[in-house]
Design an enzyme around this catalytic site. Structure first.
Site, short mmCIF file in Angstrom:
data_model
loop_
_atom_site.label_atom_id
_atom_site.label_comp_id
_atom_site.label_asym_id
_atom_site.label_seq_id
_atom_site.Cartn_x
_atom_site.Cartn_y
_atom_site.Cartn_z
N HIS A 426 0.82 -1.21 0.00
CA HIS A 426 0.00 0.00 0.00
C HIS A 426 0.86 1.26 0.00
O HIS A 426 0.60 2.20 -0.76
CB HIS A 426 -0.93 0.01 1.22
CG HIS A 426 -1.74 1.27 1.33
ND1 HIS A 426 -1.32 2.37 2.06
CD2 HIS A 426 -2.92 1.61 0.77
CE1 HIS A 426 -2.22 3.32 1.94
NE2 HIS A 426 -3.20 2.89 1.17
N ARG A 516 29.69 -3.40 -17.98
CA ARG A 516 30.80 -4.08 -17.31
C ARG A 516 30.26 -5.23 -16.46
O ARG A 516 29.50 -5.00 -15.52
CB ARG A 516 31.56 -3.10 -16.42
CG ARG A 516 32.10 -1.87 -17.14
CD ARG A 516 32.75 -0.93 -16.13
NE ARG A 516 33.28 0.27 -16.75
CZ ARG A 516 32.59 1.39 -16.93
NH1 ARG A 516 31.33 1.44 -16.52
NH2 ARG A 516 33.14 2.44 -17.49
N GLU A 686 42.45 -1.05 -26.50
CA GLU A 686 43.00 -0.32 -25.35
C GLU A 686 44.49 -0.56 -25.15
O GLU A 686 45.10 0.00 -24.24
CB GLU A 686 42.23 -0.71 -24.08
CG GLU A 686 42.16 -2.19 -23.83
CD GLU A 686 41.13 -2.58 -22.78
OE1 GLU A 686 40.72 -1.71 -22.00
OE2 GLU A 686 40.74 -3.76 -22.74
N ASN A 709 40.66 5.14 -21.56
CA ASN A 709 41.37 5.23 -20.28
C ASN A 709 42.64 4.39 -20.30
O ASN A 709 43.74 4.88 -20.04
CB ASN A 709 40.47 4.76 -19.13
CG ASN A 709 39.30 5.69 -18.90
OD1 ASN A 709 39.24 6.78 -19.45
ND2 ASN A 709 38.34 5.26 -18.10
N CYS A 757 34.19 4.01 -25.63
CA CYS A 757 33.41 3.91 -24.40
C CYS A 757 34.17 4.44 -23.19
O CYS A 757 33.80 4.17 -22.05
CB CYS A 757 33.00 2.44 -24.16
SG CYS A 757 34.40 1.31 -23.99
#
Length: 800
Positions: A426, A516, A686, A709, A757
């Site tokens: 509720h 990820r 990467e 990165n 990304c």
């Protein structure tokens, strides 16, 4: 079976009869008369019409008395409590007209004959003419009586239902909603009782109740009578089914299952004044799901049929709120109520509100999150609704649980926090209707939170709602969807937390550029995969016991990992379907893997884990390959069992093409064959070698995603986590940009998709401009940067 002006059988009623039988009964009749052809089962029964209600009032001389009392209320000469008490007393003391009583008893006898039971058990439910409407639910405002047997009990229950039209909460609700009391009447539904006390019951929505995401059916289930779910007395099991696939028999589109605590259940009792009572659930009952997969899918199919029917009737999309029950004697499932969903169906789709916390604080308590907003205020703990006078408007209501009597207080609250309840209790339903955040099922909020202390209630962080100490700063951003520009360069999102997926998936996006697996493995599973593979061989009893505590009791260790991982992936895949969802296979470093439960038993100690045993090198290594097999099993389950072929697995930190081939070989052994069932496999770009010999990688992978990165770290030869040289870390460095430019130029002519990304596009508009000019296919950013990046891309594309 015969109808008259006072009694109408459900199979002769449609939605057009709302003024005659009220919202609840009109909906039941609509299903009985039109949807039974699709196999939907609704317990038989009949409605006592509003004409019978008016006749009862007239014969007892109550019409003018009620009008007089309500006029006194409007002129402030009487208060709600005294008016409601007087009207209810007069109705309950009224005599049932003989002819009306005969008609009801005759109908009950016919129902008993059909049920082959002389005094069959029935549910007696109030059904007001202003109830279960598309724009107002009036949830729980009138009374329901269960397990009623015999004509004497039935007449008494009907009288009580008539009186419940004038409970204090019902009067207050109508007053606040601006409904004219004199134009509202009550019908009563008499329905064959489903023996769900011997099995289970619950509710379901054809929409996610928190985000408004409309591609799922959300089902909650508990043992015993379903009233405990609505009343918030227990934490039910929860299931999510991907709506577009419910009719595809080759798939099992259940994207998520969550086992509720189900500590207690409500059952019937015979020969007592109170027809129901709460009892403790047995251990084995609590440890198993209420519904089987076939039952979940059956309910989901019924829900979509009901939704489609209501949408056609109204000429517009109409999500529905449905109550179901399973009979423990026959094992049949029935629909016992259906009504339009009244929160997200009323939401304006041209704007999206996004809440952002601007400060961090100490978390005092957590629970199930309801809504997607933030509120601040002082704690006000109240034990019962009669304490309304002590509640300060704008405060945070903290209590054990709520029921319809709490509505006047909830109306004044800026947020609700309860000890008990699930997301269909509720408190949750009313909080959504009033547009305030709520956190339910905290277990001990009333003990932990102190009266008058300032707190912040946050429901923007996924399934888990948090109460922070103090009033934290936050902002509200309104997004006008129509003004978001279309771009040639795809704008995708980075998302790790499945509980955020339904909300983020409604933003203007082109899919997911990075999911990820580490988030799901670390935060949801929490156990090293090899510790689950070797569970029976583990000699460390402490680790073994901790694993048992985390796992679902009835699940095998390997299945636990695969199921949890696949559910997390599937939730994100469904939220963004049919757009691509690129899922990066686990990229923990050894020190991070060691932090998982049981991880220290398997992980070596490395001087520089960032450049060590990570990514692709783990997948084919005998030291981890058995763990990677589980990840592959999860991907295969999502794509082939659930049916989400938009999932694209991506391999991180692949140093050489030879490594790539070895990984693809392991994936093939696990049934993930590149090209089969439209399977594409991407790789992260990467490592400098990924750029230097990009053409060789492009021959074995279908696409690339630049991880700016790590690429920046390895091009510049620095540790991005070192504070001593952090000032040198910059993705915009000329050498890094040259590498990115080269890889785009090398792989695009070979038919490979390439995106990015990393963090840089979210932070630097000039970096976005560089990427677009270089011809990148997609840019994936954090959700909070999605709109600004899209605007920047549009600006650059228009100049080209």
């Amino acid at each position: 079976m015969t109808n008259n002006e006072w009694v109408r059988w459900f199979d002769s009623i449609t939605l057009a009869d709302l003024q005659l039988v009220g919202g609840k009964n009109a909906s039941l009749g609509e299903m009985c008369s039109t949807l039974s052809q699709y196999g939907i089962k609704v317990p038989g029964g009949f409605a006592i019409t509003t004409q019978a209600y008016h006749y009862f009032l007239e014969e007892n001389g109550l019409d003018q008395k009620i009008v007089s009392e309500l006029n006194a209320l409007k002129s402030n000469h009487r208060d709600i409590q005294s008016v409601g008490r007087y009207i209810r007393h007069r109705i309950r003391g009224g005599e049932f007209p003989i002819e009306l009583k005969k008609a009801i008893i005759q109908a009950y006898a016919e129902l008993c004959k059909e049920a082959c039971d002389e005094d069959c058990s029935v549910a007696v439910r109030s059904s007001a003419t202003a109830e279960d409407l598309p724009d107002a639910s009036f949830a729980g405002q009138q009374d329901t009586f269960l397990n009623i047997t015999g004509s004497a009990e039935l007449i008494e229950a009907i009288t009580k239902c008539f009186a419940s039209l004038f409970t204090d909460r019902a009067i207050a609700y109508r007053e606040n909603r601006g409904f004219d009391h004199s134009k509202i009447a009550l019908s009563v539904g008499v329905q064959k009782m489903v023996r769900s006390d011997l099995a289970g019951a619950g509710v379901m929505f054809t929409i996610d109740t928190e985000s408004g995401f409309n591609n799922v059916v959300f089902i909650s289930a508990t043992l015993g009578l379903g009233e405990t779910v609505v009343q918030g007395q227990i934490s039910p099991d929860e299931y999510y089914v991907f709506k577009p696939f419910v009719d595809k028999t080759e798939f099992i589109p259940i994207i998520k299952r969550a086992l509720g605590s189900k500590k207690r259940k409500m059952i019937f009792v015979e020969g007592e004044i109170e027809k129901t009572r709460m009892v403790d659930c047995r251990k084995e009952e609590k440890e198993r799901f209420v519904l089987t997969d076939p039952e979940i899918l059956l309910l989901a199919r019924w829900a979509t049929i009901i939704e489609k029917h209501y949408s056609q009737k109204r000429g517009m999309p109409t999500p529905v709120d449905i109550e179901w029950a399973k009979d423990g004697k026959s094992n049949e499932i029935f629909i016992v109520q259906a009504r339009p969903e009244t929160v997200h169906s009323q939401r304006k789709l041209d704007t999206i509100k996004e809440y952002h916390l601007q400060e961090k604080g100490k978390v005092l308590i957590t629970g199930r999150s309801v809504g997607s907003s933030i509120a601040t205020g002082r704690v006000c703990k109240i034990g019962k609704p009669e304490e309304q006078a002590s509640f300060e408007a704008g405060a945070i209501l903290v209590t054990e649980m709520t029921d319809p009597n709490w509505v006047p207080i909830i109306r004044q609250a800026s947020a609700i926090v309860t000890d008990s309840g699930g997301r269909t209790c509720h408190a949750a339903i009313v909080a959504r209707e009033f547009g305030i955040p709520a956190i339910v099922g905290t277990n001990n909020a009333t003990k932990i939170l102190n009266d008058t202390d300032p707190v912040t209630v946050s429901c923007i962080e996924g399934d888990i709602g948090k109460v922070y100490e103090g009033k934290l700063k936050f902002e509200v951003e309104e997004i006008e969807v129509d003004k978001v520009p279309k771009t040639n360069t795809k704008v995708m999102v980075n998302i790790a937390d499945p509980s955020q997926a339904f909300r983020v998936g409604q933003l203007p996006h082109d899919g997911v550029g990075l999911t990820r697996l580490e988030f799901i493995i670390n935060n949801i599973i929490g156990i090293h995969p090899l510790a689950l593979v070797d569970f029976d061989k583990l000699t460390d009893e402490d680790v073994k016991n901790k694993i048992i505590e985390r796992m679902s009791p009835s699940t095998a260790p390997i299945d636990y990992f695969v199921n949890k991982l696949s559910e997390g992936i599937a939730t994100i895949g469904a939220a963004f379907y049919p757009n691509d969802v690129i899922v990066r296979m686990s990229d923990f470093k050894t020190n991070e893997y060691a932090g998982l439960l049981g991880g220290k038993l398997y992980e070596p100690k490395e001087e520089n884990p960032m450049l060590g045993f990570r990514g692709a090198s783990r997948y084919y290594s005998p030291h981890y390959r058995r763990g990677f097999n589980l990840e592959c099993m999860a991907i295969k389950k999502v794509r082939e069992e659930i049916g989400l072929e938009n999932i694209i697995p991506m391999i991180p930190f692949c140093r050489t093409p030879e490594e790539g081939k070895k990984v693809l070989g392991v994936m093939e052994e696990n049934g993930l064959v590149r090209g089969k069932n439209n399977l594409r496999i991407y790789m992260m770009c990467e490592v400098p070698s990924n750029v230097i010999v990009a053409e060789k990688f492009a021959k074995i992978f279908d696409g690339f995603s630049i991880g700016s990165n790590d690429l920046t770290q390895l091009v510049l030869g620095l540790d991005r986590d070192s504070s001593l040289i952090s000032s040198l870390f910059d993705e915009r460095d000329e050498a890094v940009k040259i590498m990115i430019s080269q890889v785009i130029k090398k792989v695009k002519p070979m038919g490979c998709k390439i995106g990015i990304c990393g963090q840089a596009p979210s932070d630097f508009p000039e970096f976005v401009e560089f990427l677009v000019k270089e011809g990148i296919d997609s840019i994936s950013v954090n959700p909070d940067s999605l709109l600004s990046v899209r605007n920047k891309i549009k600006e650059v594309e228009e100049k080209q």
